[in-house]
Design an enzyme around this catalytic site. Structure first.
Site, PDB file in Angstrom:
ATOM      1  N   LYS A 174       0.847  -1.194   0.000  1.00  0.00           N
ATOM      2  CA  LYS A 174       0.000   0.000   0.000  1.00  0.00           C
ATOM      3  C   LYS A 174       0.883   1.246   0.000  1.00  0.00           C
ATOM      4  O   LYS A 174       1.591   1.507   0.968  1.00  0.00           O
ATOM      5  CB  LYS A 174      -0.929  -0.016   1.210  1.00  0.00           C
ATOM      6  CG  LYS A 174      -1.868  -1.223   1.213  1.00  0.00           C
ATOM      7  CD  LYS A 174      -2.763  -1.271   2.435  1.00  0.00           C
ATOM      8  CE  LYS A 174      -2.003  -1.472   3.713  1.00  0.00           C
ATOM      9  NZ  LYS A 174      -2.878  -1.777   4.863  1.00  0.00           N
ATOM     10  N   THR A 205      -8.820   9.632   7.907  1.00  0.00           N
ATOM     11  CA  THR A 205      -8.541   8.353   7.243  1.00  0.00           C
ATOM     12  C   THR A 205      -8.319   7.219   8.233  1.00  0.00           C
ATOM     13  O   THR A 205      -7.756   6.181   7.874  1.00  0.00           O
ATOM     14  CB  THR A 205      -7.290   8.493   6.350  1.00  0.00           C
ATOM     15  OG1 THR A 205      -6.184   8.943   7.164  1.00  0.00           O
ATOM     16  CG2 THR A 205      -7.519   9.487   5.221  1.00  0.00           C
ATOM     17  N   GLY A 207      -8.578   3.933  10.104  1.00  0.00           N
ATOM     18  CA  GLY A 207      -9.182   2.655   9.758  1.00  0.00           C
ATOM     19  C   GLY A 207      -9.014   2.216   8.322  1.00  0.00           C
ATOM     20  O   GLY A 207      -9.545   1.179   7.917  1.00  0.00           O
ATOM     21  N   THR A 208      -8.252   2.961   7.553  1.00  0.00           N
ATOM     22  CA  THR A 208      -8.107   2.657   6.122  1.00  0.00           C
ATOM     23  C   THR A 208      -7.576   1.244   5.888  1.00  0.00           C
ATOM     24  O   THR A 208      -8.111   0.494   5.062  1.00  0.00           O
ATOM     25  CB  THR A 208      -7.154   3.672   5.459  1.00  0.00           C
ATOM     26  OG1 THR A 208      -7.633   4.986   5.709  1.00  0.00           O
ATOM     27  CG2 THR A 208      -7.095   3.445   3.959  1.00  0.00           C
ATOM     28  N   GLY A 209      -6.507   0.858   6.596  1.00  0.00           N
ATOM     29  CA  GLY A 209      -5.896  -0.453   6.365  1.00  0.00           C
ATOM     30  C   GLY A 209      -6.803  -1.599   6.753  1.00  0.00           C
ATOM     31  O   GLY A 209      -6.919  -2.594   6.021  1.00  0.00           O
ATOM     32  N   CYS A 210      -7.441  -1.474   7.914  1.00  0.00           N
ATOM     33  CA  CYS A 210      -8.379  -2.520   8.357  1.00  0.00           C
ATOM     34  C   CYS A 210      -9.517  -2.663   7.354  1.00  0.00           C
ATOM     35  O   CYS A 210      -9.934  -3.779   7.005  1.00  0.00           O
ATOM     36  CB  CYS A 210      -8.974  -2.163   9.719  1.00  0.00           C
ATOM     37  SG  CYS A 210      -7.773  -1.844  11.019  1.00  0.00           S
TER      38      CYS A 210
END
Length: 267
Positions: A174, A205, A207-210
């Site tokens: 990412k 932003t 929580g983007t990865g989860c």
């Protein structure tokens, strides 16, 4: 009519923006049945993580077996695993399940707070990553796991090769922390896809990865191929980032519900 079943194995975010809470919101938005194994409890809000307490390994095992043995599962997503003991237990459980697995090797929070013990890194590399259908590290997690520092788009391929050396079938590097356009690299070492999206001027932003990892798992549970699942997930997350909203005094969450008005299977 049964729905695809997706299990998240991760930590709880009391602020509701990341972790188990983000995972279940994402799964609901994408039309799958979300289930959870909580590995740790955090005291967390928009400004950071004020405390974290891992659950006993026995509690993690019991939650997993309770869900999988009765309800069944079509895909698993892992997030915050906290300790080497939990990483090892989860790897053992997943190895016997036989479904697609998305490993989000959560190491630090959005605010820079550590969410994985240093002693757990080896277990992540040798026990869990080899079981991953897709691994989804961000640039900080790539550096933690491999020592490779990505400073430009040209470094993404080198980072991917380093993560693939631990055994996941696919890796999604990412590149959201790089300047300019938001670009991610998806590869299995042979096929390669550069996924680009416009960068939205929105600081909210959390929580983007989860959310991305849960969206990928949801699409895999529906039967999509890895490239199809990742593309659909990135589309969903890009919309969620664009709709992210202020909450509390710090960084607000992405909007997991932005797409609820559309057909969950729509591209």
């Amino acid at each position: 009519m049964s729905r695809p079943r997706v299990l998240t194995v991760a930590g709880s975010d009391s602020g509701g923006g990341a972790g188990i809470q983000a995972d279940l919101k994402t799964m609901l938005a994408l039309g799958v049945h979300g289930m959870s194994v909580i590995t740790a409890v955090t005291a967390q809000n928009s400004t950071g993580v004020q405390g974290a307490w891992e659950l006993p390994v026995a509690a993690v095992r019991a939650q997993y077996r309770s869900v999988v043995d009765d309800i069944g599962v079509d895909a698993v997503k892992t997030g915050m695993l906290a300790s080497a003991e939990i990483v090892g237990a989860v790897a053992e459980l997943i190895a016997g399940t036989g479904v697609p697995v998305v490993v989000d090797p959560v190491g630090v929070s959005k605010h820079g707070d550590s969410l994985l013990a240093v002693s757990a890194l080896d277990a992540m590399r040798t026990e869990l990553l080899p079981l991953a259908t897709v691994a989804t590290p961000n640039l900080d997690e790539v550096a933690q796991l491999t020592g490779v520092h990505v400073e430009s788009e040209a470094d993404l391929r080198r980072a991917a090769a380093a993560v693939l050396s631990y055994g996941p079938r696919w890796v999604l590097i990412k590149g959201g922390h790089l300047p300019g356009e938001a670009v991610d690299l998806l590869t299995d070492g042979t096929d390669e896809f550069l996924l680009r999206a416009p960068r939205h001027d929105n600081r909210h932003t959390h929580g983007t990865g989860c959310t991305l990892a849960s969206a990928i798992a949801s699409e895999l549970a529906k039967g999509r191929s890895v490239p199809e699942a990742v593309r659909a997930a990135k589309d969903y997350v890009t919309g969620a980032i664009a709709a992210g909203f202020a909450l509390g005094a710090g960084i607000g969450p992405v909007d997991h519900g932005w797409a609820l008005g559309r057909d969950p299977g729509q591209d």
